[in-house]
Design an enzyme around this catalytic site. Structure first.
Site, PDB file in Angstrom:
ATOM      1  N   GLU A   1       0.836  -1.150  -0.232  1.00 14.97           N
ATOM      2  CA  GLU A   1      -0.059  -0.057   0.067  1.00 14.97           C
ATOM      3  C   GLU A   1       0.927   1.189   0.079  1.00 14.97           C
ATOM      4  OE1 GLU A   1      -3.425  -0.515   2.694  1.00 14.97           O
ATOM      5  OE2 GLU A   1      -4.224   1.535   2.164  1.00 14.97           O
ATOM      6  N   GLU A   6       2.317   1.710  -3.343  1.00 16.38           N
ATOM      7  CA  GLU A   6       1.042   2.118  -4.263  1.00 16.38           C
ATOM      8  C   GLU A   6       1.013   3.542  -4.020  1.00 16.38           C
ATOM      9  OE1 GLU A   6      -2.740   0.355  -3.531  1.00 16.38           O
ATOM     10  OE2 GLU A   6      -3.642   1.462  -5.261  1.00 16.38           O
ATOM     11  N   CYS A  10      -8.584  -1.905   3.674  1.00 19.17           N
ATOM     12  CA  CYS A  10      -8.505  -2.979   4.696  1.00 19.17           C
ATOM     13  C   CYS A  10      -9.972  -3.473   5.246  1.00 19.17           C
ATOM     14  CB  CYS A  10      -7.465  -2.682   6.013  1.00 19.17           C
ATOM     15  SG  CYS A  10      -6.110  -2.057   5.247  1.00 19.17           S
ATOM     16  N   SER A  44      -7.179   2.001  -2.288  1.00 19.08           N
ATOM     17  CA  SER A  44      -6.193   1.203  -2.933  1.00 19.08           C
ATOM     18  C   SER A  44      -6.593  -0.073  -3.262  1.00 19.08           C
ATOM     19  CB  SER A  44      -5.395   1.201  -1.485  1.00 19.08           C
ATOM     20  OG  SER A  44      -4.553  -0.086  -1.734  1.00 19.08           O
ATOM     21  N   LYS A  62     -15.981  -9.380   7.483  1.00 19.82           N
ATOM     22  CA  LYS A  62     -14.858 -10.209   6.833  1.00 19.82           C
ATOM     23  C   LYS A  62     -15.432 -11.619   6.682  1.00 19.82           C
ATOM     24  CE  LYS A  62     -10.988  -7.696   7.683  1.00 19.82           C
ATOM     25  NZ  LYS A  62     -10.487  -7.639   6.533  1.00 19.82           N
ATOM     26  N   GLU A 118     -16.514 -10.553   3.232  1.00 20.63           N
ATOM     27  CA  GLU A 118     -15.063 -10.371   2.254  1.00 20.63           C
ATOM     28  C   GLU A 118     -14.820 -11.618   1.822  1.00 20.63           C
ATOM     29  OE1 GLU A 118     -11.684  -8.796   4.221  1.00 20.63           O
ATOM     30  OE2 GLU A 118     -11.183  -7.681   2.488  1.00 20.63           O
ATOM     31  N   GLU A 158     -14.052 -12.565  -5.966  1.00 18.82           N
ATOM     32  CA  GLU A 158     -12.807 -12.462  -6.747  1.00 18.82           C
ATOM     33  C   GLU A 158     -11.614 -13.115  -5.701  1.00 18.82           C
ATOM     34  OE1 GLU A 158     -14.983 -10.435  -6.153  1.00 18.82           O
ATOM     35  OE2 GLU A 158     -14.580  -8.557  -5.033  1.00 18.82           O
ATOM     36  N   CYS A 186     -10.802  -1.320  14.485  1.00 15.38           N
ATOM     37  CA  CYS A 186     -11.053  -2.958  14.531  1.00 15.38           C
ATOM     38  C   CYS A 186     -11.393  -3.176  15.973  1.00 15.38           C
ATOM     39  CB  CYS A 186     -10.214  -3.798  13.963  1.00 15.38           C
ATOM     40  SG  CYS A 186      -9.810  -3.171  12.071  1.00 15.38           S
TER      41      CYS A 186
END
Lengths: 161, 573
Positions: free
Chosen positions: B278, B281, B298, B318, B357, B360, B365, B502
């Site tokens: 990251e 990037e 994230c 990102s 999560k 996710e 993908e 979190c």
């Protein structure tokens, strides 16, 4: 079904705030006959309100419906006089006969049911009104016959075509 | 300061504050159901009623301002009778299945019934037969257990800016549900689970993966690999009755081994890996004129939020996968190869502070040749249940360290658990990438703390960098609207879905309060203060992973395994 121009209605409410929600919904229902999912979402977008909120407000009021009206729209009175004269049983009979709940439309699109508070015909209690025609002093049996007569009317129309 | 009289005792109060706040400070416990700290009082549930001299009826203390000299009774017979009746009425249509309820023991309705001495069913109401909503990959709704306190509705609207749910219908037919009473999976729900955190009963809970995990552990042909997230080790202790702010990373690792997991890895390792990608990037975007401000990726609730509400900002996100998914992808490729395992015989579990999560992990993908990168996600609460279920006595365990090759972590990776942590870790590494040297002071105070919006301007060798850190998506929504309106002084934005990050995620211990969040945050900062390894780029195991397998940050392998893409998402919103 014809697509209703919700955008056209919303044009009259340019720049309106959340307090315009109910008048807009009323107008949409007046034109569309009910509140479709698309129009609920569109109205919400226009006023900057989430669909859940628009739906929440609309379901709070008995006047809004979320399915198109049937060919025969039944308004069944649950006002005080009708209640005393047994309208609860009439409602049950209609629900059983048509297999639907208030606010719903039968799958064949023939009947829709709305429960109203008082239609001002207390002398005729218990009473219901189908597309403007009043039916007085109902009993569960007479209700079934009345509904049958509308079914007959519908099939007669089909045959005559 | 004014004084008031409470239960014949003099108590100091701020004029104008709500009586409930005064009582709380004075150590007088008044029960509440609908009340939420830091939000406007709603006064709906009436549990907090008290007697105020001169008032005709009982008044809700949450919404009753203090005036000098008022006389208050908080536990008079009349007050207690009213509270008890409220609970009895709430129980009148409540299912009688406490023994089977996931919230048995942590249910506020249950404990109020206990505190108020409800010992019989005084009212019998018609039970509601609303169906459970099992459609979401993250959250289960059981409307039969809902007491309509409205906390979920408020957190979804006021804290998260999502409004997936609202009150629908009227009177005894009122329900909390989605628009058109659809499944949560087609609503605008971002799966954050904050509604679960505030629900007093079992009406909201996570979609549990416990059975999947237990079955895999019992399958002799499966290699079961687990990773635990940076925010879990500083909260799981609370599930075992310890005070907030204790780091149990070593004990948790040992407990996971005792449970039968074949390998225990630390998600903070892949947090370091995320930072390598990251920060690279970010530097690349700055140097090549890429889309700025870059926004972190994230937090899966935030990603879905952007996809459905702000698709015009997708390019700003990102492309890095989250640490969970990065490690998942590396486990089923590099690790499988190294250990000589067939990826389809690896069951990869992630212990997360988060319900999103789970969503996710199921994104299409996030797979390699048909195998999901992550097979199951357990929340902090679920892993605690598993430890209880298997009768593991934490006190008897020796703290242990995570397995190589993904066991080493820098404290920068650990900081991911708190809002601002990803930013701080990324700044440390970006600075090093740009200047070739370490920052003089690694701690970036401006992005620390529990505030919902934090901003800073940094000077990196003459380059002026504007950063913002927001948590709680209502804050993110406001920031995105500013940017849409033309604000252009920011280069890098960290967004965490849950307020505080979190450590306050939707998979954490129920009813997390702000003071708990602060204690957990302090625990992470202490880990960072005391650590020898404080930057992601100095992590030897990360360096080795690049040497042995990945090549270089943003390289071809990284692109394939560690980066992803997003697409606009049609939902009812």
């Amino acid at each position: 079904m014809t697509k209703v121009d919700v955008g056209g209605i919303l044009k009259d409410y340019a720049g309106a705030g959340r307090d315009a929600l109910i008048p807009i919904l009323q107008k949409v229902q007046q034109v569309e006959g009910y509140l479709s999912r698309e129009s609920v979402a569109r109205v919400g977008e226009h006023l900057g309100l989430p669909a859940s909120k628009v739906y929440g407000v609309a379901t709070f009021y008995n006047q809004f419906r979320f399915q198109p009206q049937g060919r025969f729209h039944i308004q069944l009175c649950r006002g005080t006089a009708c209640h005393v004269k047994g309208s609860a049983g009439i409602l049950e009979a209609v629900k059983r006969e048509l297999k639907l709940k208030p606010g719903e439309t039968t799958r064949d699109g023939l009947f829709s049911l709305e429960v109203v508070a008082c239609i001002g015909a207390c002398g005729l209690a218990p009473v219901m009104c189908v597309n403007g025609e009043f039916h007085a002093k109902l009993t569960p049996d007479s209700v079934r016959k009345i509904l049958d007569s509308y079914r007959g009317k519908a099939s007669a129309d089909v045959h005559s075509k | 300061m004014v004084t008031i009289e409470v239960n014949h005792r003099t108590v100091e109060a701020q004029p104008g504050e709500m009586l409930l706040d005064t009582l709380k400070r004075a150590g007088i416990k008044v029960p509440t159901l609908c009340h939420m700290d830091e939000l406007f009082p709603s006064g709906a549930c009436r549990m907090c009623v008290v007697e105020v001299e001169g008032q005709r009826g009982l008044v809700p203390s949450c919404a009753f301002p203090v005036t000098a000299g008022m006389k208050v009774q908080t536990h008079s017979p009349r007050v207690l009778r009213a509270r008890k009746t409220i609970v009895e009425l709430l129980l009148s249509n409540h299912p009688d299945d406490c023994l089977f309820c996931v919230r048995s023991g942590s249910c506020q309705l249950q404990s109020l019934a206990e505190e108020l001495g409800v010992r019989e069913r005084r009212f019998t109401g018609a039970k509601n037969d609303d169906k459970m909503d099992l459609s979401s990959p993250s959250i289960v709704r059981d409307p039969a257990k809902c007491i309509l306190c409205g906390r979920c509705v408020r957190v979804c609207e006021e804290i998260q800016g999502v409004s997936a749910i609202d009150f629908v219908g009227r009177g005894c037919h009122t329900q909390v549900t989605t628009a058109f009473n659809d499944g949560l999976n087609v609503s605008s729900c971002i799966n954050c689970g904050q509604c679960i955190m505030v629900c007093p009963t079992g009406a909201l809970r996570e979609q549990s993966h416990l059975k999947l995990v237990v079955d895999a552990l019992n399958d002799p042909d499966m290699t079961v690999v687990v990773q635990h997230a940076p925010a879990v080790s500083v909260t799981v202790a609370e599930e075992f009755g310890l005070k907030p702010g204790i780091d149990m990373a070593g004990t948790l690792t040992a407990a996971l081994r005792a449970l039968g997991f074949d390998r225990v890895f630390d998600t903070s390792f892949s947090a370091d890996l995320t930072i390598m990608e990251e920060a690279s990037e970010f530097v690349q975007r700055v140097k090549t004129g890429g889309r700025l401000p870059m926004m972190t990726s994230c937090s899966p609730g935030w990603i879905k939020f952007v996809e459905q509400f702000f698709p015009d900002f997708i390019e700003n996100l990102s492309t890095c996968k989250s640490p969970q998914q990065m490690l998942g992808a590396i486990i089923k490729t590099h690790f499988a190869q190294r250990a000589g395992l067939d990826p389809s015989r690896i069951f990869s579990v992630a212990i997360m502070p988060c319900t999103a999560k789970k969503f996710e992990a199921g994104r299409p993908e996030m797979t390699q040749s048909g195998n999901p990168d992550i097979d199951a996600v357990l929340t902090t609460r679920e892993v605690a249940r598993l430890i209880h279920m298997r009768g593991i006595d934490l006190a008897s365990l020796e703290p242990d360290s995570a397995d190589t090759p993904f066991g080493e972590r820098s404290s920068a990776g650990k900081l991911f658990g708190a809002s601002g942590g990803v930013m701080e870790a990324a700044i440390r590494t970006a600075y090093w990438l740009i200047t070739g040297r370490e920052m003089d002071e690694l701690k970036v105070q401006a992005v620390r703390g529990a505030k919902g919006v934090k901003e800073a301007r940094l000077n990196v060798d003459g380059l002026d960098v504007g950063v913002a850190v927001v948590s709680g998506l209502a804050n993110a929504r406001r920031l995105l609207e500013q940017i849409r309106a033309g604000r252009n002084d920011l280069h890098f934005i960290e967004v965490m879905t849950c307020p505080g990050g979190c450590i306050a995620g939707g998979g954490q211990p129920y009813q997390t309060q702000p003071e708990q969040v602060r204690a957990r945050m302090r625990a992470l900062y202490k880990i960072d203060r005391d650590a020898a390894l404080r930057t992601s780029h100095a992590n030897k195991e990360v360096q080795r992973l690049y040497e042995e397998f990945l090549g270089k940050p943003l390289g071809e392998k990284s692109h394939h395994l560690l980066h992803t893409h997003y697409a606009p998402r049609e939902v009812v919103k």
